[in-house]
Design an enzyme around this catalytic site. Sequence first.
Site, PDB file in Angstrom:
ATOM      1  N   LYS A  38      11.443 -28.108  26.193  1.00  0.00           N
ATOM      2  CA  LYS A  38      11.108 -26.847  26.675  1.00  0.00           C
ATOM      3  C   LYS A  38      12.204 -25.908  26.511  1.00  0.00           C
ATOM      4  O   LYS A  38      13.010 -26.091  25.880  1.00  0.00           O
ATOM      5  CB  LYS A  38      10.828 -27.124  28.207  1.00  0.00           C
ATOM      6  CG  LYS A  38      12.192 -27.515  28.864  1.00  0.00           C
ATOM      7  CD  LYS A  38      12.056 -27.555  30.499  1.00  0.00           C
ATOM      8  CE  LYS A  38      13.288 -27.886  31.372  1.00  0.00           C
ATOM      9  NZ  LYS A  38      13.199 -28.162  32.557  1.00  0.00           N
ATOM     10  N   ARG A 137      10.958 -29.361  45.556  1.00  0.00           N
ATOM     11  CA  ARG A 137      10.590 -28.355  44.324  1.00  0.00           C
ATOM     12  C   ARG A 137       9.222 -28.338  44.194  1.00  0.00           C
ATOM     13  O   ARG A 137       8.290 -28.235  45.074  1.00  0.00           O
ATOM     14  CB  ARG A 137      11.468 -28.380  43.215  1.00  0.00           C
ATOM     15  CG  ARG A 137      11.632 -27.194  42.136  1.00  0.00           C
ATOM     16  CD  ARG A 137      12.394 -27.231  41.133  1.00  0.00           C
ATOM     17  NE  ARG A 137      12.355 -28.269  40.290  1.00  0.00           N
ATOM     18  CZ  ARG A 137      12.461 -28.416  39.082  1.00  0.00           C
ATOM     19  NH1 ARG A 137      13.863 -27.790  38.846  1.00  0.00           N
ATOM     20  NH2 ARG A 137      12.581 -29.509  38.306  1.00  0.00           N
ATOM     21  N   TYR A 263      36.459  -3.305  28.973  1.00  0.00           N
ATOM     22  CA  TYR A 263      36.159  -2.694  30.214  1.00  0.00           C
ATOM     23  C   TYR A 263      36.848  -3.177  31.605  1.00  0.00           C
ATOM     24  O   TYR A 263      36.899  -4.334  31.773  1.00  0.00           O
ATOM     25  CB  TYR A 263      34.584  -2.958  30.377  1.00  0.00           C
ATOM     26  CG  TYR A 263      33.697  -2.271  29.397  1.00  0.00           C
ATOM     27  CD1 TYR A 263      33.395  -0.841  29.452  1.00  0.00           C
ATOM     28  CD2 TYR A 263      32.912  -3.047  28.545  1.00  0.00           C
ATOM     29  CE1 TYR A 263      32.765  -0.402  28.375  1.00  0.00           C
ATOM     30  CE2 TYR A 263      32.158  -2.317  27.395  1.00  0.00           C
ATOM     31  CZ  TYR A 263      31.943  -1.156  27.494  1.00  0.00           C
ATOM     32  OH  TYR A 263      31.149  -0.575  26.878  1.00  0.00           O
ATOM     33  N   MET A 311      28.846  -6.314  25.368  1.00  0.00           N
ATOM     34  CA  MET A 311      27.349  -6.632  24.982  1.00  0.00           C
ATOM     35  C   MET A 311      27.651  -7.280  23.699  1.00  0.00           C
ATOM     36  O   MET A 311      26.587  -8.236  23.354  1.00  0.00           O
ATOM     37  CB  MET A 311      26.364  -5.603  25.155  1.00  0.00           C
ATOM     38  CG  MET A 311      24.944  -5.876  24.881  1.00  0.00           C
ATOM     39  SD  MET A 311      23.949  -4.283  24.872  1.00  0.00           S
ATOM     40  CE  MET A 311      23.893  -4.110  26.632  1.00  0.00           C
TER      41      MET A 311
END
Length: 370
Positions: A38, A137, A263, A311
Amino acid sequence: MTDSREGLLSIDLQAIGENYLQLCGRLASGSHCGAVVKADAYGLGMTEVAPALYRRGCRNFFVATQAEGERLRAALGDDVNIVVLTGVRRGAELDCARAGLIPTLFTLQQLRNWVDICAQANIDALCAVKVDSGMTRLGMTPEEFDQLLANRELLHAANIWMLLSHLACADEPQHPQNRMQLESFKRAGERLRAQCPDVLLSLANSSGIFLGEEFHFDIARPGSALYGINPRPGSENPMRAVVSLSLPIVQKRHVSREQAVGYGATQHAAAGSWLAVARGGYADGILRAQGGRGCGWGCGRRLPIIGRVSMDSTTFDISALDDAERDALESIEVLNDELTVDEVGGYAGTIGYEILTSLGHRYYRRYLGS
């Protein structure tokens, strides 16, 4: 020609195959090993990984969604079982059945819908039923499972291929919930097999395989261990590493006086430091939480990340390198045999699963042993 200008992600299909065979060898006699592919094989490329597992003898595959199952069916053909772990959406049952997928069903209503639609279309389709053995779940509640067993007509019309459940604490071998879930699932399997004796049972995930033969049942469902994640946290990893990731350096710079980096000015580089800015940031799976905590690998040593991850770029402190090493350094590895997905996950305050599934698509991907 290999183009690593955007970063080079190497995926060792040979190692994945060897990990699969090792897991097969740990299973009890009569148990079989499937493979969870998956999330695009945990980010590594399902249509490349699944055929490598098929060549090693895997015939039972597990995906999360119907779309993944349809892609996998197209890649592997008709001689494999593909189980959709999150079931089938209302209205998509016919497409699921026609694709030969085996949906995992969690409620009586889902099961009734599936049986009715397959009967109307005259399709002899298989399904799987999931019971909640304690994870709270997905899965039928004990009350719903009792109702299913009492409804003999539905039970025998459903063509149930597999009963499964999922372990919540398998990576903690001493956790009491493992035994509790085992006993709950064992009881459910015995009750279902009293009426449907050919139903297969499946409980163990990667870590569950290492809990012992009682947990293996008919089919185990490893995922993370195939891709090199340690199924026994706190112990030596028995699995081979599968991925390496190299980021190209786009600038090296000397810091003549103490300066803030990145940053937010969260860290300062000391006067005299050397920094390397590499292409690859949180848009590429270098998680922002690694800023000031994680590291890369170059010239045989760890090179700390300094400042926040951006980023598209990450800054490393390469002051520990001598002049010749620094001049020769063209890239920094952020995943390799020494810097594993589990270690990197620890730097980011997460797990190796998230590291793998976050890897971006701007890298050049190279498959080894294909």
